[in-house]
Design a protein around this motif. Structure first.
Motif, mmCIF file in Angstrom:
data_model
loop_
_atom_site.group_PDB
_atom_site.id
_atom_site.type_symbol
_atom_site.label_atom_id
_atom_site.label_comp_id
_atom_site.label_asym_id
_atom_site.label_seq_id
_atom_site.Cartn_x
_atom_site.Cartn_y
_atom_site.Cartn_z
ATOM 1 N N LEU A 1 0.830 -1.209 0.000
ATOM 2 C CA LEU A 1 0.000 0.000 0.000
ATOM 3 C C LEU A 1 0.868 1.264 0.000
ATOM 4 O O LEU A 1 0.547 2.256 -0.661
ATOM 5 N N LYS A 2 1.973 1.209 0.745
ATOM 6 C CA LYS A 2 2.887 2.351 0.780
ATOM 7 C C LYS A 2 3.487 2.595 -0.601
ATOM 8 O O LYS A 2 3.560 3.746 -1.079
ATOM 9 N N GLU A 3 3.916 1.526 -1.270
ATOM 10 C CA GLU A 3 4.493 1.661 -2.607
ATOM 11 C C GLU A 3 3.450 2.146 -3.612
ATOM 12 O O GLU A 3 3.760 2.956 -4.502
ATOM 13 N N MET A 4 2.205 1.691 -3.482
ATOM 14 C CA MET A 4 1.136 2.147 -4.363
ATOM 15 C C MET A 4 0.900 3.654 -4.193
ATOM 16 O O MET A 4 0.661 4.378 -5.166
ATOM 17 N N SER A 5 0.961 4.120 -2.950
ATOM 18 C CA SER A 5 0.743 5.553 -2.712
ATOM 19 C C SER A 5 1.871 6.383 -3.325
ATOM 20 O O SER A 5 1.652 7.497 -3.798
ATOM 21 N N TYR A 6 3.112 5.845 -3.329
ATOM 22 C CA TYR A 6 4.247 6.558 -3.920
ATOM 23 C C TYR A 6 4.041 6.795 -5.418
ATOM 24 O O TYR A 6 4.496 7.805 -5.975
ATOM 25 N N LEU A 7 3.369 5.848 -6.089
ATOM 26 C CA LEU A 7 3.209 5.941 -7.539
ATOM 27 C C LEU A 7 2.337 7.126 -7.950
ATOM 28 O O LEU A 7 2.480 7.649 -9.059
ATOM 29 N N SER A 8 1.423 7.538 -7.062
ATOM 30 C CA SER A 8 0.523 8.663 -7.383
ATOM 31 C C SER A 8 0.437 9.587 -6.167
ATOM 32 O O SER A 8 -0.645 9.894 -5.671
ATOM 33 N N MET A 9 1.586 10.056 -5.723
ATOM 34 C CA MET A 9 1.664 10.744 -4.440
ATOM 35 C C MET A 9 0.812 12.009 -4.375
ATOM 36 O O MET A 9 0.235 12.337 -3.349
ATOM 37 N N ASP A 10 0.682 12.732 -5.489
ATOM 38 C CA ASP A 10 0.039 14.040 -5.446
ATOM 39 C C ASP A 10 -1.310 14.091 -6.151
ATOM 40 O O ASP A 10 -1.755 15.151 -6.596
ATOM 41 N N ASP A 11 -1.984 12.971 -6.304
ATOM 42 C CA ASP A 11 -3.321 13.015 -6.888
ATOM 43 C C ASP A 11 -4.284 12.164 -6.057
ATOM 44 O O ASP A 11 -3.905 11.578 -5.047
ATOM 45 N N SER A 12 -5.528 12.107 -6.477
ATOM 46 C CA SER A 12 -6.561 11.434 -5.687
ATOM 47 C C SER A 12 -6.316 9.941 -5.535
ATOM 48 O O SER A 12 -6.697 9.333 -4.532
ATOM 49 N N THR A 13 -5.643 9.331 -6.537
ATOM 50 C CA THR A 13 -5.339 7.897 -6.433
ATOM 51 C C THR A 13 -4.389 7.630 -5.265
ATOM 52 O O THR A 13 -4.596 6.719 -4.452
ATOM 53 N N GLY A 14 -3.338 8.447 -5.190
ATOM 54 C CA GLY A 14 -2.406 8.307 -4.073
ATOM 55 C C GLY A 14 -3.088 8.553 -2.743
ATOM 56 O O GLY A 14 -2.809 7.871 -1.747
ATOM 57 N N ASN A 15 -4.004 9.528 -2.720
ATOM 58 C CA ASN A 15 -4.757 9.813 -1.502
ATOM 59 C C ASN A 15 -5.565 8.592 -1.068
ATOM 60 O O ASN A 15 -5.638 8.255 0.120
ATOM 61 N N PHE A 16 -6.169 7.888 -2.040
ATOM 62 C CA PHE A 16 -6.961 6.689 -1.735
ATOM 63 C C PHE A 16 -6.099 5.619 -1.071
ATOM 64 O O PHE A 16 -6.480 5.018 -0.059
ATOM 65 N N TRP A 17 -4.909 5.355 -1.654
ATOM 66 C CA TRP A 17 -4.036 4.326 -1.085
ATOM 67 C C TRP A 17 -3.525 4.726 0.299
ATOM 68 O O TRP A 17 -3.371 3.882 1.190
ATOM 69 N N ARG B 1 0.862 16.211 4.016
ATOM 70 C CA ARG B 1 1.655 16.780 2.921
ATOM 71 C C ARG B 1 0.777 16.975 1.672
ATOM 72 O O ARG B 1 0.870 17.994 0.983
ATOM 73 N N PHE B 2 -0.090 15.988 1.383
ATOM 74 C CA PHE B 2 -0.982 16.061 0.218
ATOM 75 C C PHE B 2 -1.890 17.293 0.321
ATOM 76 O O PHE B 2 -2.013 18.072 -0.626
ATOM 77 N N TYR B 3 -2.510 17.488 1.485
ATOM 78 C CA TYR B 3 -3.432 18.617 1.643
ATOM 79 C C TYR B 3 -2.684 19.941 1.809
ATOM 80 O O TYR B 3 -3.231 21.010 1.513
ATOM 81 N N TYR B 4 -1.434 19.902 2.279
ATOM 82 C CA TYR B 4 -0.588 21.102 2.299
ATOM 83 C C TYR B 4 -0.362 21.599 0.874
ATOM 84 O O TYR B 4 -0.503 22.792 0.579
ATOM 85 N N ASN B 5 -0.009 20.685 -0.026
ATOM 86 C CA ASN B 5 0.201 21.059 -1.426
ATOM 87 C C ASN B 5 -1.087 21.586 -2.062
ATOM 88 O O ASN B 5 -1.039 22.433 -2.956
ATOM 89 N N LYS C 1 -8.422 20.403 6.185
ATOM 90 C CA LYS C 1 -8.002 18.998 6.171
ATOM 91 C C LYS C 1 -6.679 18.821 6.920
ATOM 92 O O LYS C 1 -6.472 17.830 7.633
ATOM 93 N N VAL C 2 -5.773 19.774 6.721
ATOM 94 C CA VAL C 2 -4.486 19.693 7.431
ATOM 95 C C VAL C 2 -4.729 19.685 8.937
ATOM 96 O O VAL C 2 -4.163 18.870 9.679
ATOM 97 N N ASN C 3 -5.585 20.583 9.426
ATOM 98 C CA ASN C 3 -5.892 20.635 10.861
ATOM 99 C C ASN C 3 -6.540 19.336 11.335
ATOM 100 O O ASN C 3 -6.274 18.859 12.442
ATOM 101 N N GLN C 4 -7.402 18.759 10.500
ATOM 102 C CA GLN C 4 -8.074 17.498 10.861
ATOM 103 C C GLN C 4 -7.057 16.387 11.095
ATOM 104 O O GLN C 4 -7.132 15.649 12.098
ATOM 105 N N TYR C 5 -6.085 16.272 10.194
ATOM 106 C CA TYR C 5 -5.101 15.200 10.336
ATOM 107 C C TYR C 5 -4.029 15.534 11.379
ATOM 108 O O TYR C 5 -3.436 14.628 11.977
ATOM 109 N N ILE C 6 -3.782 16.834 11.612
ATOM 110 C CA ILE C 6 -2.883 17.219 12.702
ATOM 111 C C ILE C 6 -3.448 16.731 14.033
ATOM 112 O O ILE C 6 -2.721 16.232 14.902
ATOM 113 N N THR C 7 -4.770 16.852 14.209
ATOM 114 C CA THR C 7 -5.416 16.365 15.439
ATOM 115 C C THR C 7 -5.187 14.865 15.603
ATOM 116 O O THR C 7 -4.917 14.378 16.709
#
Length: 646
Positions: free
Chosen positions: A13-29, A55-59, A65-71
């Motif tokens: 799953l980690k490797e799958m997320s690397y393949l699409s790090m900055d789009d919705s597919t990477g977000n899903f993984w 990092r995804f929502y920062y970009n 969303k950033v605050n949600q995941y910071i919590t």
């Protein structure tokens, strides 16, 4: 028990997320990785997934969303008791998002908290991240000398760790930019040599292949730095050499910062060599990209060299006006402070006038006593004759009326005197509190500033004293802001701005600004009844009440939880907020006094004692109220109501 198949799936799953790090597919993984890591109790992988989602929502620039995941990452750190590199990376993204949104106060507050925590747990990555963020904040607000100190501290730690060459390049770029503004030419030469040597080593695969490294951007920016340096040193041939070296790459780069810096250096070169028309055309192009006061100042200098003094003066005026606009808030605060002092002097004068009036009435009372004595003598004489008796009787009645009138005046005076004494008491209490609350941070600021003024050689100690000064300056500013707030609210000089707001978002934003005050081992909770509730309110003043109530809870809660919740009372047209904690609670003998001005539960805790008074005034403007739930015994619970009908 974690099986090898679970590990393999999480790694996949980690490797799958690397393949699409900055789009919705990477977000899903990443979401899937976070969920499965949580279910298998692999907190390190769960934390990495949360950090990468941040990092995804920062970009994407999505602060909610950033605050949600910071919590979530904060909660995970509290559960495990571990503040890892991923934790500090995540918080750095949020700090810098505040910075790019020009929320400098929030950015600085979060960065200082992060720096202190990193020092406390001795996490070098955290120290490096917070040094970069504090450097960028000070660079953006024009405090480049302080920015350089933070950049150099982070750079020194980076070079001692495993060589993260990308991060070192980033630190060197930031350091050189501030050193150029400070005209520290020797340091710029040294750091530019390090930067160009490092870029060359990366290009030659000294640290292994890195096809994604932005060579062209880094090379072009370094050449632009050199050009700017030689322009400032008035070495035109060397400046032209580096301008020509960077020129083939600039147009192909989709990087506005590099383009601005390059063109600014070119304009400086044209000005240095007397090519004023080219200099003016170039700086005009720069101003289309960045209308900064520094650009306007450069344009004014070029116009002055061309002999166009009128337009140069207008350009200087624009630059000064822009700087004045930036500093106007500070000026308004100073003016408000002077006005508050003027009001205090007027109050003292009124008290003195009331005391003079009291003395005058005392003299009249003495005169009345003599008159009554004379009337008694006349009563004896009345026995001598009816005519004299009737006359004396009439006089007695008149004196009785005068006496009643004087007694009424005396009673009115006593009430006025009581009010004056209460005002005098509040003033004395205010001066007593402020002399203590302001003297404490001022002593720290002045004392450590004197130490810094001496020729101190210990860099770590100097930095520690600098942080003490910064912390106490922030504390002093909060004290003054409380005083000015209650002055404006009571005089009704502050106008509320009402608009439809998402209540849950307002609450989360308020909690974000105070979460760094929460002590370790205390859980910060938020329990909204309706996530989509819209409320007609003044967002800033609503958040001020929430921040004051939750902030008070953080001071006195050592363990357990602090919970903000709200419910909707449709029958009465109200939203009811509750702030509940498991702290030390409020003694019964102080429960009725805590809303009074300058009343403090603990004299050892910094503060004006105005926070709850401010909350009550704001609540009344919302057609609501703030009160203490005296039935709750697990700590303290405050209830705040807000009307729908505003």
């Amino acid at each position: 028990m974690i099986t090898s198949s679970t590990d393999k799936r999480l790694q996949l799953l980690k490797e799958m997320s690397y393949l699409s790090m900055d789009d919705s597919t990477g977000n899903f993984w990443l979401q899937q990785l976070r969920k499965e890591a949580k279910e298998s109790n692999q907190s390190d992988k769960e934390e990495w997934a949360i950090r990468t989602l941040i990092r995804f929502y920062y970009n994407a620039g999505d602060i909610e969303k950033v605050n949600q995941y910071i919590t979530q990452i904060d909660s995970l750190a509290k559960q495990t008791g571990i503040y890892s590199d991923n934790y500090f990376d995540a918080h750095t993204f949020r700090c810098q998002l505040f910075l790019w949104d020009e929320q400098f106060e929030k950015a600085a507050d979060a960065a200082i908290h992060l720096y202190n925590l990193a020092k406390e747990v001795n996490n070098e990555t955290g120290i490096i991240c917070s040094c970069e963020t504090q450097g960028l904040i000070n660079q953006r607000i024009g405090r480049d000398s302080i920015a350089v100190n933070f950049f150099l501290e982070g750079l020194d730690l980076l070079e001692k760790k495993d060589k993260d060459y990308r991060y070192i390049v980033q630190f060197l770029n930031n350091t050189i930019e501030s050193e150029l503004k400070l005209n520290r030419f020797n340091s710029v030469h040294k750091h530019l040599e390090e930067l160009t040597a490092l870029i060359s080593d990366i290009r030659n695969n000294k640290y292994g292949p890195d096809p994604a490294f932005p060579y062209d951007r880094c090379f072009t920016l370094a050449e632009a730095f050199y050009a700017s340096l030689y322009v400032r040193e008035k070495n035109a041939p060397e400046a032209l050499k580096h301008i020509n070296a960077a020129k083939p790459y600039v147009d192909d780069l989709d990087d506005q910062f590099v383009q601005i810096f390059y063109l600014y250096s070119v304009a400086g070169y044209y000005k240095l060599t007397g090519q004023y028309t080219q200099a003016l055309n170039t700086i005009n192009t720069v101003m289309e990209l960045d209308n900064d006061p520094e650009m306007k100042k450069q344009r004014a200098e070029i116009l002055m060299e061309m002999g166009n003094t009128r337009e140069a003066a207008l350009q200087y005026r624009e630059a000064l006006t822009q700087n004045e606009d930036i500093n106007s808030n500070a000026f308004v605060r100073q003016l408000s402070q002077l006005h508050a002092l003027h009001d205090m002097n007027n109050l003292e004068l009124q008290v003195k006038e009331l005391r003079v009036t009291e003395l005058e009435l005392g003299a009249k009372q003495q005169q009345l006593k003599w008159t009554i004595g004379l009337a008694g003598l006349l009563l004896v004489v009345v026995i001598l004759g009816t005519v004299i008796y009737m006359h004396t009787h009439k006089l007695k009645n008149e004196l009785q009326k005068d006496k009643l009138a004087l007694l009424e005046s005396e009673n009115a005076l006593r009430i006025a005197r009581d009010h004056a004494e209460e005002s005098d008491r509040l003033k004395s209490l205010f001066l007593s509190n402020m002399s203590h609350e302001i003297r404490t941070p001022l002593n720290a600021i002045v004392g450590f500033a004197q130490i810094l003024d001496s020729e101190m050689e210990d860099v770590d100690e100097r930095k520690e004293y600098t942080h003490i000064i910064m912390d106490n300056s922030a504390l002093l500013l909060n004290l003054v802001n409380d005083i000015l707030d209650i002055s404006r609210l009571e005089s009704e000089r502050y106008r509320f701005t009402f608009a439809e707001q998402n209540l849950a978002e307002c609450c989360r934003s308020a909690l974000t600004s105070v979460e760094h005050r929460v002590k370790p081992g205390v859980e910060l909770r938020f329990s909204p009844e309706d996530e989509n509730l819209m409320l007609n309110t003044d967002k800033l003043r609503l958040q001020q009440v929430i921040i004051n109530l939750v902030g008070n809870a953080t001071k006195f809660t050592e363990k357990g939880f602090i919970e903000l919740a709200y419910t909707v009372d449709k029958a009465n047209g109200l939203v009811q907020f509750t702030v509940t904690d498991t702290g030390c609670g409020i003694p019964a003998d102080k429960q009725d006094a805590i809303f009074e001005r300058f009343e403090k539960l603990n004299e050892c805790v910094q503060g004006t004692g105005l926070g709850l008074s401010i909350c009550r005034i704001i609540a009344e403007r919302f057609n609501g109220e703030v009160l203490l739930d005296k039935k709750y015994s697990g700590g303290a619970r405050f209830i705040f109501t807000h009307s729908f009908n505003l």
